[in-house]
Scaffold this active site. Structure first.
Site, PDB file in Angstrom:
ATOM      1  CG  HIS A   1      -1.875  -1.117   1.302  1.00 46.92           C
ATOM      2  ND1 HIS A   1      -2.926  -1.268   0.437  1.00 46.92           N
ATOM      3  CD2 HIS A   1      -1.935  -2.171   2.156  1.00 46.92           C
ATOM      4  CE1 HIS A   1      -3.599  -2.373   0.743  1.00 46.92           C
ATOM      5  NE2 HIS A   1      -3.014  -2.942   1.794  1.00 46.92           N
TER       6      HIS A   1
ATOM      7  CD  GLU B   1      -4.078  -9.076   4.395  1.00 46.26           C
ATOM      8  OE1 GLU B   1      -4.227  -7.910   4.809  1.00 46.26           O
ATOM      9  OE2 GLU B   1      -3.415  -9.381   3.380  1.00 46.26           O
TER      10      GLU B   1
ATOM     11  CG  ASP C   1      -7.667  -6.278   3.764  1.00 48.02           C
ATOM     12  OD1 ASP C   1      -8.474  -5.506   3.234  1.00 48.02           O
ATOM     13  OD2 ASP C   1      -6.434  -6.123   3.679  1.00 48.02           O
TER      14      ASP C   1
END
Length: 261
Positions: free
Chosen positions: A47, A154, A180
């Site tokens: 990210h 996740e 997530d």
């Protein structure tokens, strides 16, 4: 610089270890947080805005001493193309995001190891990880002994596949990504929802049964004390961006109260 991996040592001994994320691609942030007694820092390449050069800068800034925290990286995926440059840059382990199958575990393990166990290219003759070739005779054995392989769970699919993934072998830690995980069942960020709590408990139980270490992140309602009591060996307690924002808001609130008073 070749050294024992402090997080691997802690995980192997099931000692309680605490880390933080580096999201901002900042060498200064890495240097500052390396001076805080964390057990590990994880550079985010899934990210975060940085590229490989920013990874090297953060590793260099944070890893200048034998007593530095373990320095790992979260790769964008389980592929060789994503993982190999991070290892050659000097990361001491890899977090692989959203692992959901034994096939993904196989790809991750192959990317982490040199032949015959894996398919990682033998770049240690010139790589930064091997001191630009200085440690050409020691590096391969060091990497095999000290690197940490972490698969992130996740999703509900990842939880369901945990027995098959653990049976493949090669994973030192399964790390639960709670946001997530909650989103995968339609309750993003609702950590009090019964369905999330049930799924989280199932993930924790399956990981503990697997023999791999259990890792995760603190979230509302699940603080460090609670997670450690449930068998976690490693947890992250925040990130550089969050620490900066929280401190800024606190400073502003304090100054604002004084101003308004």
């Amino acid at each position: 610089m070749l050294r024992p991996n402090p997080l691997r040592q802690a995980v192997a001994a099931r000692r309680r270890a605490i880390g933080a994320w580096l999201f901002m691609a900042s060498a200064s942030n890495a240097e500052l947080l390396a001076d805080v007694p964390f057990d590990a820092l994880v550079i985010d390449q899934e990210h975060g805005p940085g590229g490989l050069e920013s990874v090297v800068a953060q590793l260099r800034a944070a890893g200048s001493t034998q007593s530095a925290p373990a320095l790992l990286a979260r790769a964008p995926d389980c592929s060789m193309a994503a993982i190999k440059p991070l290892l050659d840059a000097g990361a001491e382990g890899i977090f692989a995001p959203n692992v959901e199958s034994a096939d993904q575990v196989a790809a991750l393990v192959e990317a982490m190891h040199y032949p015959p166990r894996g398919r990682r290219g033998l770049h240690y003759t010139v790589s930064r990880a091997a001191g630009w070739g200085r440690h050409v005779n020691e590096y391969a054995d060091h990497a095999e002994r000290e690197f940490l392989t972490v698969a992130m769970i996740e999703s509900a699919a990842g939880v369901a596949a945990l027995p098959q993934m653990a049976a493949h072998g090669g994973i030192d830690m399964f790390f639960i990504g709670p946001l997530d995980l909650s989103a995968s069942i339609g309750h993003a960020g609702d950590y009090a929802h019964p369905q999330f709590r049930e799924l989280l408990a199932e993930a924790e139980q399956r990981i503990l049964e697997s023999g791999a270490a259990l890792g995760g992140a603190i979230i509302p309602g699940h603080d460090a004390r609670a997670l450690f009591s449930r068998g976690y060996s490693f947890m992250t307690v925040g990130a550089d961006a969050g620490f900066l924002r929280s401190a800024a808001l606190q400073a502003l609130a304090t100054a604002g109260a004084d101003r308004d008073g």
